[in-house]
Design an enzyme around this catalytic site. Structure first.
Site, PDB file in Angstrom:
ATOM      1  N   SER A 297     -30.210  25.343 -31.292  1.00 56.98           N
ATOM      2  CA  SER A 297     -29.853  26.761 -31.171  1.00 56.98           C
ATOM      3  C   SER A 297     -29.799  27.351 -32.578  1.00 56.98           C
ATOM      4  O   SER A 297     -30.778  27.241 -33.314  1.00 56.98           O
ATOM      5  CB  SER A 297     -28.522  26.879 -30.427  1.00 56.98           C
ATOM      6  OG  SER A 297     -28.209  28.218 -30.197  1.00 56.98           O
TER       7      SER A 297
ATOM      8  N   HIS B  84     -33.118  28.103 -28.571  1.00 59.46           N
ATOM      9  CA  HIS B  84     -32.508  29.318 -28.024  1.00 59.46           C
ATOM     10  C   HIS B  84     -33.035  30.509 -28.784  1.00 59.46           C
ATOM     11  O   HIS B  84     -33.041  30.514 -30.008  1.00 59.46           O
ATOM     12  CB  HIS B  84     -30.983  29.281 -28.185  1.00 59.46           C
ATOM     13  CG  HIS B  84     -30.330  28.301 -27.265  1.00 59.46           C
ATOM     14  ND1 HIS B  84     -29.017  27.943 -27.395  1.00 59.46           N
ATOM     15  CD2 HIS B  84     -30.814  27.614 -26.194  1.00 59.46           C
ATOM     16  CE1 HIS B  84     -28.717  27.069 -26.443  1.00 59.46           C
ATOM     17  NE2 HIS B  84     -29.781  26.843 -25.707  1.00 59.46           N
TER      18      HIS B  84
ATOM     19  N   ASP C  76     -24.759  23.677 -25.194  1.00 61.77           N
ATOM     20  CA  ASP C  76     -25.939  23.382 -24.393  1.00 61.77           C
ATOM     21  C   ASP C  76     -26.569  22.096 -24.941  1.00 61.77           C
ATOM     22  O   ASP C  76     -26.573  21.868 -26.146  1.00 61.77           O
ATOM     23  CB  ASP C  76     -26.937  24.551 -24.496  1.00 61.77           C
ATOM     24  CG  ASP C  76     -28.062  24.441 -23.474  1.00 61.77           C
ATOM     25  OD1 ASP C  76     -27.882  23.778 -22.447  1.00 61.77           O
ATOM     26  OD2 ASP C  76     -29.129  25.050 -23.716  1.00 61.77           O
TER      27      ASP C  76
END
Ligand code: SAM
Lengths: 274, 194
Positions: free
Chosen positions: B13, B40, B133
């Site tokens: 991310s 992301h 995540d």
């Protein structure tokens, strides 16, 4: 037998029951996302195995309704992929204007945002009254929502941004009235739209169309079912009719690839050759 | 553990673009295990960063489309706004299902599907990021026998993502960013692990 095979067998058994009892066929859905949705549902509703769920679905119609909603993901927005609408306006509309009258089919329209976007676009091109728009989905709850044309106000900012990027010639606010937390699209947009329940996996053609939009639906199908549905679309399009797919879906490497001309590969607009 | 890995999945991310750039510029010329990647990224972004990584790498790095065929020597990137999943050993699929961990694409979704298809034949790599995540995904890969590598949270640009993974899984290796590419090169080259 390996565990994996047994696991698959159990899932197939669940899908058999769903098909035989409720008439919804999920056998040819894309494996990975289907599995994810089913196991997600099982987690939420506290089922440990596919067979436990299958057993309950045998008799529990109410639970099936909930299951069906989970299996049909209706994520959508107005003017999703604005550049697509822009390309449609520039490349397709001028061609369509040579017809006295056109038919447009939105297959897998979910809650209708895409359909109203098209109605607005056609209206701005002075063309809405010469169009009939069919909007279909197999999710009745989503269709009922589409018929109301009422949407959560919290998304409107995004829709306005999309509309502007899509080359809208007026302001999106021209097309809805606001109240509390919701917006309602104006009724005149609905005049030319027919909403209907239609299952792409089992139902037949819808008559001859000038344009078919099926965006972000084919990704849920496996290759086999994709080809079957694409052939249905090919056969439902008139000579030189247009097919529009989602921005990450392509006709390349499909069985109908050679039946279509590419109009805009980036925004997935195709034209039937003959 | 033997050397016959069939796929690598990598997720990151915040800080990921730089991390990916560094890793991808160091893969050896004939790197062959296919790579699937989730970064992301804001929905609606274009794919400038895919091209950026592609230019830096000897691998062919491209954005995935639905049901794209998996080929050796290529890396497939999840498009903004879509989950990327391993459909089977020959193809990838996309989904527009709701966000997972507030993310679409989600690392967990990719890792979970990869673990399911490849079992012990997949390498999972989790890099920098400011959310959790990927933690469950790494765990799934580990539980099904795959090989797991997490970037050292102490030196990662954002530590939360690797930290969350380490909190729930005893991964195979915690590595510095600089070491990850060479480790993957080794694993690809057929050197035995352990
Ligand atoms: C992600 S939405 C796409 C909505 C819209 N076309 C868009 O791109 O924003 C997918 C829709 O496909 C519908 N769908 C899935 N399988 C279907 C089938 N077999 N027949 C008809 N509709 C289906 C779902 O109910 C859902 O509303």
């Amino acid at each position: 037998m390996e565990d994996e095979k047994k696991d698959n067998l159990a899932l197939q058994c669940l899908l058999d029951i769903v098909e035989k009892i409720y008439g919804y066929d999920f056998h040819e859905y894309a494996n990975a996302s289907l599995r994810r949705r089913v196991t997600g549902f099982m987690l939420d509703h506290k089922f440990d195995t596919y067979l436990q769920l299958a057993d309950r679905l045998l008799y529990d119609e109410g639970l099936f309704e909930v299951f069906l909603r989970q299996m049909s993901i209706t994520v959508t927005e107005m003017f999703r992929d604005p550049e697509f609408y822009k390309s449609f306006r520039e490349n397709i509309i001028p061609k369509l204007k040579t017809y006295p009258y056109i038919k447009v089919w939105h297959a897998g329209c979910a809650t209708g945002e895409e359909v109203f976007s098209m109605a607005i676009l056609l209206h701005e091109e002075g063309f809405l009254d010469r169009a009939t728009i069919y909007a279909t989905d197999f999710n009745q709850v989503a269709l009922e929502c589409a018929k109301t044309g009422i949407y959560d106000a919290s998304n409107v900012k995004q829709y306005i941004e999309n509309y502007n990027k899509a080359g809208g010639t007026s302001g999106l606010s021209e097309y809805y009235t606001s109240s509390y937390n919701a917006v309602k699209l104006r009724d005149f947009l609905k005049r030319r739209i027919t909403f209907a329940n239609h299952n792409l996996a089992v139902d037949r053609s819808f008559g001859e169309m000038n344009v078919i939009l099926c965006r972000n639906v084919l990704i849920y199908f496996n290759k086999n079912l994709q080809n079957q549905v694409l052939k249905l679309f090919r056969d439902s399009l008139c000579h030189k009719g247009y097919l529009c797919l989602g921005s990450k879906e392509t006709l390349r490497f499909t069985e109908v690839e050679n039946d279509f001309e590419v109009v805009d590969e980036k925004y997935r607009i195709y034209q039937r050759k003959s | 553990m033997s050397n016959c890995f069939e796929a690598i999945v990598i997720g990151a991310s915040s800080g990921g673009l730089e991390a990916f750039y560094k890793i991808f510029s160091k893969f050896h010329e004939d790197f062959s295990i296919p790579i699937f990647l989730v970064q992301h990224i804001k929905e609606g972004s274009d794919n400038y960063y895919v091209q950026h990584i592609n230019r830096a790498s000897s691998l062919d790095v491209l954005e995935a489309v639905d049901k794209i065929k998996i080929n050796r020597g290529k890396a497939y990137v999840a498009p903004p706004g879509y989950h990327l999943l391993v459909e089977d050993k020959t193809s990838l699929s996309l989904s527009a299902d709701p966000r997972v961990n507030f993310s679409r694409p989600s690392i967990d979704v990719l890792f979970d599907s990869a673990a399911h298809v490849y079992k012990d034949k997949v390498i999972g790599v989790l890099l920098t990021g400011a959310n959790s995540d990927g933690a469950l995904g790494i765990k799934k890969i580990h539980d099904l026998g795959g090989y797991t590598i997490v970037q050292n949270p102490e030196t990662a640009l954002s530590s939360e993502m690797p930290r969350s993974a380490l909190a729930i899984t005893k991964v195979d290796e915690v590595l510095e960013l600089d070491q990850i590419a060479s480790r993957l090169n080794q694993l690809d080259g057929g050197n035995n692990v352990k």
